[in-house]
Design an enzyme around this catalytic site. Structure first.
Site, PDB file in Angstrom:
ATOM      1  N   GLY A  71       0.836  -1.194   0.000  1.00 18.04           N
ATOM      2  CA  GLY A  71       0.000   0.000   0.000  1.00 18.04           C
ATOM      3  C   GLY A  71       0.869   1.242   0.000  1.00 18.04           C
ATOM      4  O   GLY A  71       0.590   2.223  -0.696  1.00 18.04           O
ATOM      5  N   SER A  72       1.946   1.183   0.769  1.00 19.28           N
ATOM      6  CA  SER A  72       2.841   2.344   0.844  1.00 19.28           C
ATOM      7  C   SER A  72       3.437   2.680  -0.522  1.00 19.28           C
ATOM      8  O   SER A  72       3.494   3.843  -0.913  1.00 19.28           O
ATOM      9  CB  SER A  72       3.977   2.077   1.841  1.00 19.28           C
ATOM     10  OG  SER A  72       3.459   1.846   3.126  1.00 19.28           O
ATOM     11  N   ASN A 151      -7.569   4.491   9.060  1.00 17.42           N
ATOM     12  CA  ASN A 151      -7.095   3.269   9.717  1.00 17.42           C
ATOM     13  C   ASN A 151      -7.242   3.316  11.237  1.00 17.42           C
ATOM     14  O   ASN A 151      -7.348   2.288  11.877  1.00 17.42           O
ATOM     15  CB  ASN A 151      -5.637   2.989   9.337  1.00 17.42           C
ATOM     16  CG  ASN A 151      -4.765   4.220   9.351  1.00 17.42           C
ATOM     17  OD1 ASN A 151      -5.038   5.201   8.644  1.00 17.42           O
ATOM     18  ND2 ASN A 151      -3.742   4.205  10.164  1.00 17.42           N
ATOM     19  N   GLN A 179      -7.814   0.629   3.829  1.00 13.48           N
ATOM     20  CA  GLN A 179      -8.720   0.134   4.874  1.00 13.48           C
ATOM     21  C   GLN A 179     -10.136  -0.095   4.350  1.00 13.48           C
ATOM     22  O   GLN A 179     -10.893  -0.871   4.925  1.00 13.48           O
ATOM     23  CB  GLN A 179      -8.762   1.114   6.056  1.00 13.48           C
ATOM     24  CG  GLN A 179      -7.445   1.220   6.822  1.00 13.48           C
ATOM     25  CD  GLN A 179      -7.067  -0.058   7.552  1.00 13.48           C
ATOM     26  OE1 GLN A 179      -7.896  -0.939   7.780  1.00 13.48           O
ATOM     27  NE2 GLN A 179      -5.797  -0.183   7.901  1.00 13.48           N
ATOM     28  N   SER A 199      -4.073  -2.673  -0.531  1.00 12.96           N
ATOM     29  CA  SER A 199      -2.974  -3.495  -0.019  1.00 12.96           C
ATOM     30  C   SER A 199      -3.477  -4.889   0.323  1.00 12.96           C
ATOM     31  O   SER A 199      -4.590  -5.046   0.830  1.00 12.96           O
ATOM     32  CB  SER A 199      -2.380  -2.827   1.220  1.00 12.96           C
ATOM     33  OG  SER A 199      -1.410  -3.679   1.808  1.00 12.96           O
ATOM     34  N   HIS A 201      -2.369  -7.269   2.564  1.00 12.33           N
ATOM     35  CA  HIS A 201      -2.385  -7.866   3.901  1.00 12.33           C
ATOM     36  C   HIS A 201      -3.478  -7.341   4.822  1.00 12.33           C
ATOM     37  O   HIS A 201      -3.616  -7.810   5.937  1.00 12.33           O
ATOM     38  CB  HIS A 201      -1.000  -7.743   4.563  1.00 12.33           C
ATOM     39  CG  HIS A 201      -0.616  -6.368   4.999  1.00 12.33           C
ATOM     40  ND1 HIS A 201      -0.642  -5.990   6.319  1.00 12.33           N
ATOM     41  CD2 HIS A 201      -0.197  -5.282   4.312  1.00 12.33           C
ATOM     42  CE1 HIS A 201      -0.221  -4.721   6.420  1.00 12.33           C
ATOM     43  NE2 HIS A 201       0.050  -4.283   5.217  1.00 12.33           N
ATOM     44  N   THR A 237      10.610  -8.045 -11.588  1.00 10.54           N
ATOM     45  CA  THR A 237       9.905  -9.301 -11.845  1.00 10.54           C
ATOM     46  C   THR A 237       8.835  -9.487 -10.781  1.00 10.54           C
ATOM     47  O   THR A 237       9.082  -9.286  -9.597  1.00 10.54           O
ATOM     48  CB  THR A 237      10.903 -10.472 -11.843  1.00 10.54           C
ATOM     49  OG1 THR A 237      11.853 -10.236 -12.881  1.00 10.54           O
ATOM     50  CG2 THR A 237      10.204 -11.805 -12.078  1.00 10.54           C
ATOM     51  N   CYS A 325       3.248   6.903  23.739  1.00 13.56           N
ATOM     52  CA  CYS A 325       4.136   5.915  24.343  1.00 13.56           C
ATOM     53  C   CYS A 325       4.191   4.602  23.565  1.00 13.56           C
ATOM     54  O   CYS A 325       5.061   3.771  23.826  1.00 13.56           O
ATOM     55  CB  CYS A 325       3.708   5.633  25.771  1.00 13.56           C
ATOM     56  SG  CYS A 325       3.553   7.105  26.774  1.00 13.56           S
TER      57      CYS A 325
END
Ligand SMILES: Cc1ncc(COP(=O)(O)O)c(C=O)c1O
Ligand code: FES
Lengths: 403, 123
Positions: A71-72, A151, A179, A199, A201, A237, A325
């Protein structure tokens, strides 16, 4: 310990059917699809078939599909590829503050290259304003890139209307549908998008494979120069097993979409109701209706998200958080910040993203386990005391977050 | 990601709470960063007789707060002067690199509380 996976917006497991479809292309059919001899013929047919299948699912022509590594990559190709091909027409790009980093970082990069970028804000529900979009357009605008569904919150943007606006002004429109794909219907004939990113995955296909739909007539300058692969638009390829798996996964996702949607909404609704009922100071983030069926983004005020995730992980529950965090960069969710949440809310946000394997039992487990976790963390939190006025008021230091 | 010791202090933090008649209080951190530590001391004859903390922050922040209270408890004020973020992180068998700043916070909170105590003494 039972494992409950509630992080399907991060990635999804490969379905057994998808895996089975991929195996031959990692074993017997190892030839290069570009070879004209016997070893290449099977792979070539599989590649063509996968492309045709995906094109059928998107209601487009096979020549409008570019397979990529992610996707990126598709986002990069769409945005840089358009920026470079339209450079002589203008240098202005419009996007939103809540895009995935694959879009935001690409736009930031282009700013350094001399392009100008407008980042549209969102309201408290995480929704953009079409009026703001319209007034952001200038004579220099060459590209609008706005995601289909977020997302982090699952909020769905009005892509058809955005596409309509872009079309009227003859501006190229790209949407990151990573998404959305597999959860909402995508018909390229009615969506009004020139470029669409998907994408593998995120829809129970393999990682490392994505696609960019490029409407006939739209031109993208390649990122990867090489051979004649993907009609000279992307050298390399092809990852044949990945592409075959992607096509299979996409097919299954659309086949089961309605049924899955009902299931996901049922689980999500129960989770949100159950947690709101049992825990005080809980906030549901994101537009109530215009939202993906599987995503719940919930803030547990006055506690920090990583410590919640850690507690959940010890019970076998996998989720994610918008807290600073939990990010390697120690930056809190840019999406929740753009929505105007206070630090007490965005640091305490947890994203539960449901998928195929989840059951009502999973949901009831969370509803049972979450209240004592939140209570424990709140009992340790100085912010909770300030809120309840049992602790002294706190004055905060101005020190930067990374110390 | 975290050592067993960190997880132990996260699950069973020592000395959580508040002191009613604290001699010194240190509050460090910033909610925008996702971390706030408040540490309180009871000092008798230059010795830390009691110490309590409250922390809003990640697992590492909670564990480092807990550990710093253990390191301080019963010690002479001069003895704890040398307690640094490295001391705290080491005592926890290390922290992931991105979490080192959380141990800074714990050491800072302790020293801020001692400073506050000294200031109160002068009054
Ligand atoms: C909205 C969105 N765009 C792009 C991506 C990137 O996709 P990939 O992981 O295939 O590079 C993701 C995945 O995290 C996403 O959620
Ligand atoms: S308190 Fe934010 S990373 Fe530790």
């Amino acid at each position: 310990m039972k494992q409950i996976y509630l992080d399907h917006n991060a990635t999804t497991p490969i379905l057994p059917e998808v895996f089975d479809a991929m195996v031959p292309y990692l074993k017997e059919e190892w030839g290069n699809p570009s070879s004209i001899h016997w070893a290449g013929r099977g792979p070539r047919k599989a590649l063509d078939d996968a492309r045709e299948k995906v094109a059928e699912l998107l209601n487009c022509s096979p020549v409008e599909i570019i397979f990529t590594s992610s996707g990126s990559e598709s986002d990069n190709l769409a945005i840089k590829g358009t920026a470079y091909s339209k450079k002589s027409k203008g240098n202005h790009i419009i996007t939103t503050k809540v895009e995935h980093p694959a879009v935001l970082s690409t736009c930031k990069y282009l700013e350094r290259e001399g392009f100008e970028v407008t980042y549209l804000g969102v309201d408290a529900d995480g929704m953009i304003s079409l009026d703001e979009l319209k007034s952001a357009i200038t004579d220099k605008t060459i590209l609008i890139t706005i995601m289909m569904a977020n997302n982090e919150t699952g909020v769905i943007f009005p892509i058809e209307e955005i596409g309509q606006i872009a079309r009227e002004r003859k501006i190229v429109f790209h949407t990151d549908a990573v998404q959305g794909a597999g959860k909402i219907a995508i018909d390229t004939k009615t969506l009004n998008a020139d470029l669409i990113t998907i994408s593998g995955h995120k829809l129970y296909g393999p990682k490392g494979v994505g696609l960019l739909y490029v409407k006939r007539g739209a031109r993208v300058v390649p990122l990867i120069h090489g051979g004649h692969h993907e009609r000279n638009r992307r050298g390399g390829t092809e990852d044949l097993a990945g592409i075959v798996g992607f096509a299979k996964a996409f097919e299954i996702a659309l086949r089961d979409m309605k049924k899955e949607e009902e299931h996901l909404i049922e689980l999500r609704t129960r989770l949100e109701e159950g947690l709101s009922e049992k825990i005080p100071h809980v906030k549901l983030n994101g537009h109530k209706d215009k939202r993906l069926p599987n995503t719940a983004n919930i803030s547990f005020e006055f506690v920090e998200g990583e410590s919640l995730l850690l507690s959940l992980d010890m019970l076998g529950v996998a989720a994610s958080s918008g807290s600073a965090c939990t990010s390697g960069s120690l930056e809190a969710s840019h999406v929740l910040i753009a929505m105007g949440l206070t630090p007490e809310l965005y640091h305490g946000s947890i994203r539960f993203s449901f998928g195929r394997s989840n059951t009502m039992e999973d949901v009831e487990f969370i509803i049972e386990k979450m209240p004592p976790i939140v209570e424990r963390m709140r009992s340790m939190s100085p912010l909770w005391d300030v809120k309840n006025q049992t602790g002294a008021k706190i004055t905060f230091s101005e020190k930067s977050c990374t110390n | 990601m975290y050592s067993e010791k960190v997880m132990d202090h996260f699950n069973n933090p020592r000395n959580v709470g508040e002191l009613e008649d604290a001699d010194g209080t240190g509050t460090v951190g910033n909610p925008e960063c996702g971390d706030i530590m408040k540490l309180q001391l009871k000092v008798v004859d230059n010795v830390i007789k009691d110490v309590k903390f409250k922390t809003f922050g990640c697992g590492a922040a909670i564990a480092t707060s807990s550990m710093v209270t253990e390191l301080a408890m019963g010690k002479n004020l001069d003895e704890v002067e040398s307690v640094s973020n490295a001391t705290v992180a080491e005592a926890l068998d290390g922290l992931p690199p991105v979490k080192m700043h959380c141990s800074n916070l714990a050491a800072d909170a302790l020293h801020a509380a001692i400073e506050d105590y000294k200031k109160n003494q002068k009054k």
